[in-house]
Motif scaffolding. Structure first.
Motif, PDB file in Angstrom:
ATOM      1  N   UNK A  76      42.387  33.352  36.879  1.00 42.24           N
ATOM      2  CA  UNK A  76      40.892  33.226  36.691  1.00 42.24           C
ATOM      3  C   UNK A  76      40.423  34.289  35.565  1.00 42.24           C
ATOM      4  N   UNK A  77      41.195  35.446  35.640  1.00 37.78           N
ATOM      5  CA  UNK A  77      40.583  36.573  34.480  1.00 37.78           C
ATOM      6  C   UNK A  77      41.417  36.070  33.115  1.00 37.78           C
ATOM      7  N   UNK A 121      57.937  39.806  40.785  1.00 37.31           N
ATOM      8  CA  UNK A 121      57.212  39.137  41.805  1.00 37.31           C
ATOM      9  C   UNK A 121      57.538  39.349  43.273  1.00 37.31           C
ATOM     10  N   UNK A 122      56.785  39.827  43.925  1.00 43.92           N
ATOM     11  CA  UNK A 122      56.947  40.059  45.413  1.00 43.92           C
ATOM     12  C   UNK A 122      56.764  38.789  46.138  1.00 43.92           C
ATOM     13  N   UNK A 123      58.050  38.393  46.830  1.00 40.02           N
ATOM     14  CA  UNK A 123      57.959  37.103  47.532  1.00 40.02           C
ATOM     15  C   UNK A 123      57.080  37.190  48.776  1.00 40.02           C
ATOM     16  N   UNK A 157      46.491  46.756  34.710  1.00 41.83           N
ATOM     17  CA  UNK A 157      45.386  47.261  35.602  1.00 41.83           C
ATOM     18  C   UNK A 157      45.489  47.029  36.968  1.00 41.83           C
ATOM     19  N   UNK A 158      46.480  46.495  37.391  1.00 41.24           N
ATOM     20  CA  UNK A 158      47.015  46.138  38.976  1.00 41.24           C
ATOM     21  C   UNK A 158      47.674  47.094  39.438  1.00 41.24           C
ATOM     22  N   UNK A 159      48.326  47.822  38.672  1.00 36.97           N
ATOM     23  CA  UNK A 159      48.972  48.979  39.519  1.00 36.97           C
ATOM     24  C   UNK A 159      50.180  48.428  40.103  1.00 36.97           C
ATOM     25  N   UNK A 160      50.487  49.717  41.149  1.00 34.79           N
ATOM     26  CA  UNK A 160      51.806  49.066  42.003  1.00 34.79           C
ATOM     27  C   UNK A 160      51.434  47.802  42.639  1.00 34.79           C
ATOM     28  N   UNK A 161      50.461  47.874  43.322  1.00 32.38           N
ATOM     29  CA  UNK A 161      50.110  46.589  44.159  1.00 32.38           C
ATOM     30  C   UNK A 161      50.065  45.412  43.464  1.00 32.38           C
ATOM     31  N   UNK A 162      49.895  45.184  42.144  1.00 29.64           N
ATOM     32  CA  UNK A 162      50.174  44.209  41.634  1.00 29.64           C
ATOM     33  C   UNK A 162      48.619  42.960  41.788  1.00 29.64           C
ATOM     34  N   UNK A 163      48.926  41.788  41.217  1.00 23.04           N
ATOM     35  CA  UNK A 163      47.814  40.890  41.117  1.00 23.04           C
ATOM     36  C   UNK A 163      48.284  39.510  41.645  1.00 23.04           C
ATOM     37  N   UNK A 164      47.292  38.905  42.441  1.00 25.48           N
ATOM     38  CA  UNK A 164      47.917  37.540  42.754  1.00 25.48           C
ATOM     39  C   UNK A 164      47.846  36.313  41.658  1.00 25.48           C
ATOM     40  N   UNK A 165      48.596  35.270  41.488  1.00 24.97           N
ATOM     41  CA  UNK A 165      48.313  34.322  40.677  1.00 24.97           C
ATOM     42  C   UNK A 165      46.868  33.847  40.548  1.00 24.97           C
ATOM     43  N   UNK A 166      46.331  33.598  41.424  1.00 23.35           N
ATOM     44  CA  UNK A 166      44.999  33.194  41.362  1.00 23.35           C
ATOM     45  C   UNK A 166      44.034  34.157  40.532  1.00 23.35           C
TER      46      UNK A 166
END
Length: 259
Positions: free
Chosen positions: A35-36, A59-61, A22-31
């Motif tokens: 949480x989800x 993972x995008x550094x 669901x995060x698509x190309x932008x992705x999601x942070x670990x936090x």
């Protein structure tokens, strides 16, 4: 071997993959993932590291975000092929073929390549059969492959262009710079047009379509003799190809909702 622990890790890994979808190309942070998913940060981080090793997650550094990796995409394509994506796309392709009388192609992304999955030959006496079903080209070569590449987010697109650059010269002496410029133009206009480049005397128009998660997975294109493709006709066909691509997206979303 702790089978219970392995099963739990697998389930948590699937939960994270669904969230990343669901995060698509932008992705999601670990936090956000923690949480989800209801997992503690250390547990989510540990499982994400395992998924990265398997190429299921990237993972995008710089942004510290996670997104689906190349293997997840490849598995999705394999699943789509098993359910025969040709059947899902054929109604839109048939409408284009009947309206234009030219050849209509379906290409699907497979890693760094575009694979021709289906072809419908128009009724115009001279047909432009520039792609055989099952043939592969570097992503970005041909109107369909260019449409898909142009729709990929810029960072990944640049990586793909660099990867395929050594093989471009075999296709009308295409260069890295020319492919980059063509991608920028196709991205801005929402349509890929190739004229007398990959195949002399042929003009092709392509538009990408996305899967139910918004990822560009393939394209539909129309190819014709350049003498049949004046400016006004290219514009008309471009509008129809874009419309056909959106029809395919709706079909894919409907199929996803029913499964």
């Amino acid at each position: 071997m702790n089978r219970t622990s392995d099963a739990g890790s697998l389930k948590r890994g699937v939960v994270l993959l669904k969230l990343l979808a669901t995060g698509g190309a932008r992705g999601c942070p670990l936090s956000e993932l923690s949480e989800k998913s209801g997992m503690p940060h250390p547990s989510a981080h540990r499982i994400l590291k395992q998924l990265i090793v398997e190429r299921l997650v990237e993972h995008n550094r710089e942004t510290h975000r996670y997104k689906l990796g190349p293997l997840a995409f490849e598995l999705g394509i394999a699943g789509s092929t098993m359910h025969d994506i040709r059947d899902l796309c054929e109604p839109a392709m048939e409408a284009l073929e009947q309206e234009t009388e030219d050849t209509v192609y379906l290409v699907i992304r497979s890693g760094f390549e575009a694979v021709c999955m289906h072809r419908l030959e128009g009724s115009f006496p001279i047909r432009t059969l520039v792609l055989e079903v099952g043939s592969r080209r570097p992503l970005g070569v041909g109107a369909g492959g260019l449409a898909v590449l142009a729709a990929i987010e810029p960072q990944e697109r640049a990586q793909i262009i660099e990867r395929v650059a050594p093989s471009l010269a075999a296709f009308g002496r295409l260069t890295l710079q020319a492919l980059t410029a063509a991608c920028d133009e196709a991205h801005a206009s929402g349509i890929a047009v190739i004229q007398n480049k990959v195949s002399l005397g042929v003009t092709a128009v392509g538009a990408h379509f996305c899967d139910s998660m918004g990822q560009p997975i393939g394209a539909i294109s129309v190819a014709a003799l350049t003498q049949r493709m004046g400016g006004a006709r290219v514009e008309r066909i471009s509008a129809r190809v874009r419309s056909a691509a959106r029809d395919i997206e709706r079909t894919l979303r409907t199929k996803k909702a029913l499964t």
